[in-house]
Design an enzyme around this catalytic site. Structure first.
Site, PDB file in Angstrom:
ATOM      1  N   SER A 142       0.865  -1.173   0.000  1.00 43.02           N
ATOM      2  CA  SER A 142       0.000   0.000   0.000  1.00 43.02           C
ATOM      3  C   SER A 142       0.897   1.216   0.000  1.00 43.02           C
ATOM      4  O   SER A 142       2.094   1.127   0.320  1.00 43.02           O
ATOM      5  CB  SER A 142      -0.866  -0.007   1.264  1.00 43.02           C
ATOM      6  OG  SER A 142      -1.493   1.248   1.470  1.00 43.02           O
ATOM      7  N   TYR A 155      -2.235  -1.586  10.352  1.00 42.90           N
ATOM      8  CA  TYR A 155      -2.158  -1.684   8.894  1.00 42.90           C
ATOM      9  C   TYR A 155      -0.837  -1.117   8.384  1.00 42.90           C
ATOM     10  O   TYR A 155      -0.154  -1.734   7.557  1.00 42.90           O
ATOM     11  CB  TYR A 155      -3.341  -0.929   8.276  1.00 42.90           C
ATOM     12  CG  TYR A 155      -3.502  -1.094   6.788  1.00 42.90           C
ATOM     13  CD1 TYR A 155      -4.091  -2.241   6.269  1.00 42.90           C
ATOM     14  CD2 TYR A 155      -3.104  -0.099   5.904  1.00 42.90           C
ATOM     15  CE1 TYR A 155      -4.267  -2.396   4.895  1.00 42.90           C
ATOM     16  CE2 TYR A 155      -3.276  -0.238   4.543  1.00 42.90           C
ATOM     17  CZ  TYR A 155      -3.854  -1.388   4.033  1.00 42.90           C
ATOM     18  OH  TYR A 155      -4.019  -1.531   2.675  1.00 42.90           O
TER      19      TYR A 155
END
Length: 260
Positions: A142, A155
């Site tokens: 990401s 995350y």
């Protein structure tokens, strides 16, 4: 067809980014295992893509289970004759301020993103080494593999960790012709992101429109979400790249949100 007769495993492929990657791999000639916690969805996707069952198969896979990962990868290798490509894509999102972040949620996030990447890598790379024809391992990172955002402690930690794992796999796999890279998308409008919008709106005291405009897309060059097609095209490119010239890298696909 740059992936003709290659065998690919894509985790979390019954929906979202993983499903589009699997679709484009098949279009490029690969045989694809749709690995997912949701076996009904995995089987339905495989049937949708290939009603003959000759080039696509569903595989039940909880990526945090060592036994289930090893058994699933063995089943794919037995049916298709080996493993050439792994896309470690399975993931979830849980957002909360760090002072309120439940330890069980932290553990769950790291298990799915990091344990899952490790277990699937270990299972697939053994086949890649034994086959002697190289391979490509792709991790779904990401922009949060590079940058931090509020409410996303687990995350961001997990996605940073994937870059470290990738670099080690790239160095260890090089003598066997196995490459490893990370795709780092910006916000992709999937159910995972749709779920975050009201959660972040509540946590930050913003409207949902403001979350999209001032949080998710603020730093992009055009105010656009990254698409599943953007990510899938990048996966095809990395999977089909022929040499070790492109390994150990993290490729950002974010409409300019993050520029290296």
């Amino acid at each position: 067809m740059i992936l003709r007769d290659k065998v690919a495993v894509v985790t979390g492929a019954a929906s979202g980014i993983g499903k589009d990657i699997a679709r484009q791999f098949l279009a490029e000639g690969a045989k694809v295992a749709i690995a997912d916690l949701n076996i009904e969805g995995a089987n339905a996707t495989a049937l949708e893509f290939d009603p003959t069952g000759e080039r696509a198969m569903g595989v039940a896979m909880n990526v945090t289970s060592e036994a289930e990962v090893d058994a699933g990868i063995a089943a794919v290798a037995a049916k298709f004759g080996g493993i050439d490509i792994l896309v470690s894509n399975a993931g979830i999102q849980i957002v909360a301020p760090i002072e309120d972040y439940a330890f069980c949620d932290w553990q769950k996030m790291l298990a799915i993103h990091l344990d899952g990447a490790f277990l699937t890598t270990r299972a697939c790379i053994k086949h890649m080494y034994a086959q002697g024809r190289g391979g490509s391992i792709i991790y779904m990172g990401s922009v949060h593999s590079k940058e931090a955002s509020v409410l996303k402690s687990a995350y961001v930690t997990a996605k940073h960790g994937l870059i470290g794992l990738c670099k080690v796999v790239a160095k260890e796999g090089a003598k066997h012709g196995v490459r490893a890279n990370v795709i780092c998308p910006g916000f992709v409008r999937t159910p995972l992101v749709d779920k975050q919008i009201p959660e972040q709106a509540k946590a930050l005291g913003l409207s949902e429109d403001d979350v999209i405009k001032t949080v998710m897309l603020k730093e992009t060059v055009d105010g656009e979400f990254t698409t599943v097609d953007d990510v899938a095209r990048t996966a095809v490119f990395l999977a089909g790249f022929p040499t070790n010239a492109l390994t150990g890298q993290s490729i950002v696909v974010s409409h300019g949100w993050y520029m290296q």
